[in-house]
Design an enzyme around this catalytic site. Structure first.
Site, PDB file in Angstrom:
ATOM      1  CD  GLU A 164      10.780  36.350  11.757  1.00 45.12           C
ATOM      2  OE1 GLU A 164      10.802  37.564  11.947  1.00 45.12           O
ATOM      3  OE2 GLU A 164       9.783  35.762  11.307  1.00 45.12           O
ATOM      4  NE  ARG A 176       5.424  51.715  18.652  1.00 40.79           N
ATOM      5  CZ  ARG A 176       4.580  51.942  17.656  1.00 40.79           C
ATOM      6  NH1 ARG A 176       3.457  51.275  17.595  1.00 40.79           N
ATOM      7  NH2 ARG A 176       4.840  52.825  16.731  1.00 40.79           N
ATOM      8  CG  HIS A 187      17.209  28.984 -13.734  1.00 43.19           C
ATOM      9  ND1 HIS A 187      17.551  28.790 -15.048  1.00 43.19           N
ATOM     10  CD2 HIS A 187      15.948  28.487 -13.607  1.00 43.19           C
ATOM     11  CE1 HIS A 187      16.538  28.234 -15.700  1.00 43.19           C
ATOM     12  NE2 HIS A 187      15.554  28.035 -14.840  1.00 43.19           N
ATOM     13  CE  LYS A 205       7.858  33.715  10.907  1.00 48.78           C
ATOM     14  NZ  LYS A 205       6.727  34.424  10.394  1.00 48.78           N
ATOM     15  CG  ASN A 256       8.052  55.683  17.007  1.00 47.76           C
ATOM     16  OD1 ASN A 256       8.932  55.023  16.463  1.00 47.76           O
ATOM     17  ND2 ASN A 256       6.774  55.547  16.712  1.00 47.76           N
ATOM     18  N   GLY A 257      10.712  57.294  15.538  1.00 52.40           N
ATOM     19  CA  GLY A 257      10.804  57.721  14.140  1.00 52.40           C
ATOM     20  C   GLY A 257      12.208  58.184  13.811  1.00 52.40           C
ATOM     21  CE  LYS A 280       3.727  40.573  16.203  1.00 55.06           C
ATOM     22  NZ  LYS A 280       4.020  39.393  15.372  1.00 55.06           N
ATOM     23  CD  GLU A 303       5.950  33.227   7.102  1.00 54.29           C
ATOM     24  OE1 GLU A 303       6.510  34.185   6.559  1.00 54.29           O
ATOM     25  OE2 GLU A 303       5.591  33.239   8.284  1.00 54.29           O
ATOM     26  CD1 TRP A 312      14.165  47.159  16.639  1.00 54.96           C
ATOM     27  CD2 TRP A 312      14.130  48.817  15.127  1.00 54.96           C
ATOM     28  NE1 TRP A 312      14.565  46.641  15.428  1.00 54.96           N
ATOM     29  CE2 TRP A 312      14.552  47.625  14.492  1.00 54.96           C
ATOM     30  CE3 TRP A 312      14.034  49.974  14.365  1.00 54.96           C
ATOM     31  CZ2 TRP A 312      14.877  47.560  13.134  1.00 54.96           C
ATOM     32  CZ3 TRP A 312      14.366  49.919  13.012  1.00 54.96           C
ATOM     33  CH2 TRP A 312      14.775  48.722  12.415  1.00 54.96           C
ATOM     34  CB  CYS A 367      10.973  53.720  19.828  1.00 52.37           C
ATOM     35  SG  CYS A 367      12.533  53.819  18.937  1.00 52.37           S
TER      36      CYS A 367
HETATM   37  C1  F6R Z   1       7.999  38.063  10.292  1.00 49.80           C
HETATM   38  C2  F6R Z   1       7.234  39.254  10.589  1.00 49.80           C
HETATM   39  C3  F6R Z   1       7.449  40.458   9.736  1.00 49.80           C
HETATM   40  C4  F6R Z   1       6.128  41.204   9.530  1.00 49.80           C
HETATM   41  C5  F6R Z   1       6.364  42.513   8.771  1.00 49.80           C
HETATM   42  C6  F6R Z   1       5.062  43.240   8.493  1.00 49.80           C
HETATM   43  O1  F6R Z   1       7.669  37.031  11.167  1.00 49.80           O
HETATM   44  O2  F6R Z   1       6.472  39.290  11.511  1.00 49.80           O
HETATM   45  O3  F6R Z   1       8.034  40.128   8.513  1.00 49.80           O
HETATM   46  O4  F6R Z   1       5.250  40.373   8.826  1.00 49.80           O
HETATM   47  O5  F6R Z   1       7.205  43.337   9.523  1.00 49.80           O
HETATM   48  O6  F6R Z   1       4.422  43.586   9.678  1.00 49.80           O
HETATM   49  P1  F6R Z   1       2.892  43.955   9.693  1.00 49.80           P
HETATM   50  O7  F6R Z   1       2.134  42.710   9.327  1.00 49.80           O
HETATM   51  O8  F6R Z   1       2.614  44.392  11.098  1.00 49.80           O
HETATM   52  O9  F6R Z   1       2.687  45.038   8.681  1.00 49.80           O
END
Ligand code: F6R
Length: 606
Positions: A486, A27, A502, A483, A98-99, A601, A479, A74, A2
């Site tokens: 998510e 966050r 497999h 993408k 936070n935590g 994020k 990736e 969050w 958070c």
């Molecule tokens: C996906 C995404 C997450 C981050 C992951 C690591 O689009 O953004 O999978 O890549 O949470 O975050 P960082 O790079 O901030 O350590």
């Protein structure tokens, strides 16, 4: 994880708290709330959902206190509803957190047996009751908080204000980040310096175990044992400007389109453009004698590391071990002293990555980090910092940070290859020239963005989508799948193309689109065989390639052709079509592209 903020101001602080929370929304955005103390009386407003809901409540019933704390959540313990929103409070104390408090269950059971009445399902509320109990037994706020901190287990940062005290705020940090901001007769606390940027650029970072007693004119920082400690005040370069979307509909679209520019910018830092050779500032690892690299990261950053594994092994003949940080931190992997441990993180705050970094340091590794936020904890705890120059990434789905991470890692792999004698001077110039060409190639992909709107129609409303790739295209398939899931909430999985037979091939039928990342490289024909296997079972192929002829000849449901580049730079180039595919599918489905449900994020909890 958070975002938390605290202000001891000279005017009503509610608007400034909300302003700071806007910068911390990355966050978490499940709920938000603020609490202020006005003439000794604590007041609070909270709202479920995005910050704008809290803002609306504040407009209707403003809080007037000159001291306050704020939170954007969050959810970890308890559903994302109003009663679980922070701050949590009694008439004596209000807390934002936070935590995670790991021993909250035992503490809550004990408090309830003593008659405490809980209003939420959160772990945070135990802190409120514990402090209130201490205050009720006659302790001063400082002693009360110190006593409670000793009872808490887990990783957390908190900010606390008190009824009856208009000029007092206490913050504490264990595991989760917390910065102190120094103003003119005003003091601040924030999860990061970005939150505090509109108010002050004088910041000090608390260390693990620190707690701080703030008044408007003083900051007394203490360690776990209660001894006063000094923490350097540094000038923060975080921008006070809130980043905007420009002409784009979403931050994600803007960030996808910024890639030619930010990759060029990053290259400008790592490449001598007069000679097209790599130069890595402040990085003195001797690759010639290095036994191995251990890479660890999470999510998209992990996939950047996976691409780097292919590069280091192929171009520098350097062994690479790689694992997601959430596993690596607990694996107790034996490590030969003197190796290089490389961490990749956009935010520089990801809890699992940070914990793995600390483990690797204990194992006597050199610690280097590829980070986008230079003032982050991971950057501060690394021996060498390799910044990505992507600029602030606001969209929760990482795009430009990913390709900038790849840019840095590509330069590092070239340097390693050169020093280990596996890349000649001419080959170095050739590979760097290919990197320098990339922004132009990516711009040309972006010019054809409209083609993805149509392809995205074929994906929208599907239940499952598979992504396939071989070699360094395999991490791009992973990736792409990440993408898509998510931001569109469509279930997607990435597979190494050769793994299809497999197991996953059992999923193929006419309702399962298969996105194939297939540049015409030395593995192309192998991937074509896998596409044939899919086609033979009625699967709908979406082909991403750099070969016009292959796109025309292969009977794909749809295809997209990127410009022909070098196989070394293809992971960077093919990252863009998979981003566009996910983006347009999500737009078509009407999801919240920049702030998808359940995500945040920066993931500062385990
Ligand atoms: C996906 C995404 C997450 C981050 C992951 C690591 O689009 O953004 O999978 O890549 O949470 O975050 P960082 O790079 O901030 O350590």
């Amino acid at each position: 994880m958070c975002g938390i903020v605290g202000i001891l101001g000279t005017q009503p602080v509610a608007d400034d708290l909300v302003d700071a929370l806007k910068r911390l929304e990355y966050r978490g955005y499940d709920s938000a709330g603020i609490s202020t103390v006005e003439n000794g009386v604590l007041g609070r407003l909270r709202a479920k959902g995005k910050l704008k809901n809290l803002q609306k409540r504040l407009n209707e019933a403003p809080l007037q206190g000159h001291a306050g704390i704020g939170h954007t959540r969050w959810a970890t313990h308890g559903a994302p509803n109003e009663s679980n929103a922070h701050p949590h409070m009694t008439d004596k104390v209000a807390v934002v957190h936070n935590g995670i408090i790991e021993n909250f269950k035992a503490l809550r059971d004990k408090l309830e047996s003593e008659g405490a009445h809980f209003e939420s399902d959160t772990d945070t509320e135990v802190i409120v009751h514990l402090i209130s109990e201490e205050l009720a037994s006659g302790r001063a706020p400082e002693q009360a908080v110190h006593g409670v901190l000793a009872q808490l287990e887990g990783a957390f940062a908190i900010a606390v204000i008190f009824g009856g005290h208009d000029d007092l705020m206490i913050g504490a940090r264990r595991g989760s980040p917390l910065a102190i901001g120094y103003g003119e007769d005003q003091m601040y606390l924030g999860s990061d310096a970005i939150a505090l940027a509109p108010f002050t650029d004088r910041v000090s970072y608390m260390e693990d175990g620190d707690w701080v007693i703030l008044t408007r004119s003083s900051a007394t920082i203490l360690d776990e044992g209660g001894q006063e400690v000094e923490r350097k005040i540094t000038k923060s370069f975080a921008s006070a400007m809130l980043v905007d979307k420009g002409n784009h509909r979403h931050f994600m679209a803007k960030e996808i389109h910024q890639q030619p520019e930010v990759i060029a910018h990053t290259l400008g830092y790592y490449v001598d453009l007069t000679k097209n050779i790599v130069k890595i500032p402040d990085f003195d690892i001797d690759f010639k004698t290095l036994p191995r690299i251990t890479i660890s990261a999470c999510g998209t950053a992990y996939y950047a590391g996976l691409v780097a594994k292919y590069w280091f092994e192929r171009y520098a003949r350097l062994p690479v071990e790689i694992d997601v940080a959430s596993e690596m931190r607990y694996r107790e992997a034996p490590m030969e002293p003197g190796g290089l441990a490389l961490f990749i993180s956009q935010s520089g705050e990801t809890a699992d990555t940070l914990a793995t970094l600390r483990y690797c340091r204990e194992q006597k590794q050199h610690v280097a980090a590829v980070v986008n936020v230079k003032e982050s904890t991971i950057a501060r705890e690394s021996d060498a910092v390799l910044p990505t120059l992507a600029g602030p990434e606001i969209g929760v789905a990482s795009t430009k940070a990913f390709t900038c991470q790849l840019t840095v890692l590509a330069c590092l792999a070239i340097k390693a290859g050169r020093e280990r004698g596996h890349i000649s001077k001419d080959e170095e110039v050739e590979l760097v020239t290919q990197l320098v060409e990339l922004p132009r190639h990516i711009s040309s992909v972006l010019k054809n963005e409209h083609l993805f709107e149509k392809i995205a129609h074929g994906l929208a409303h599907k239940r499952d989508v598979l992504y396939l790739g071989r070699g360094s295209s395999y991490p791009i398939a992973l990736e792409g799948a990440l993408k898509l899931k998510e931001i569109s909430y469509i279930h997607a999985e990435g597979y190494a193309a050769g793994e299809l037979k497999h197991g996953p091939i059992a999923l193929i039928d006419e309702d399962v689109p298969v996105v194939v990342v297939a540049p015409k490289d030395d593995l192309f024909e192998k991937t074509v065989s896998n596409m044939q296997e899919v086609a033979a079972r009625g699967g709908q192929i979406i082909l991403l390639t750099d070969d016009q002829e292959a796109a025309e000849n292969f009977n794909a449901a749809s295809s997209f052709v990127v410009p022909k580049a070098h196989s070394f730079t293809n992971p960077l180039l093919f990252a863009v079509p998979v981003q566009l595919l996910a983006y347009h599918t999500a737009v078509f489905m009407g999801t919240d592209v920049d702030q998808p449900r359940n995500l945040a994020k920066s993931v500062t909890v385990e």
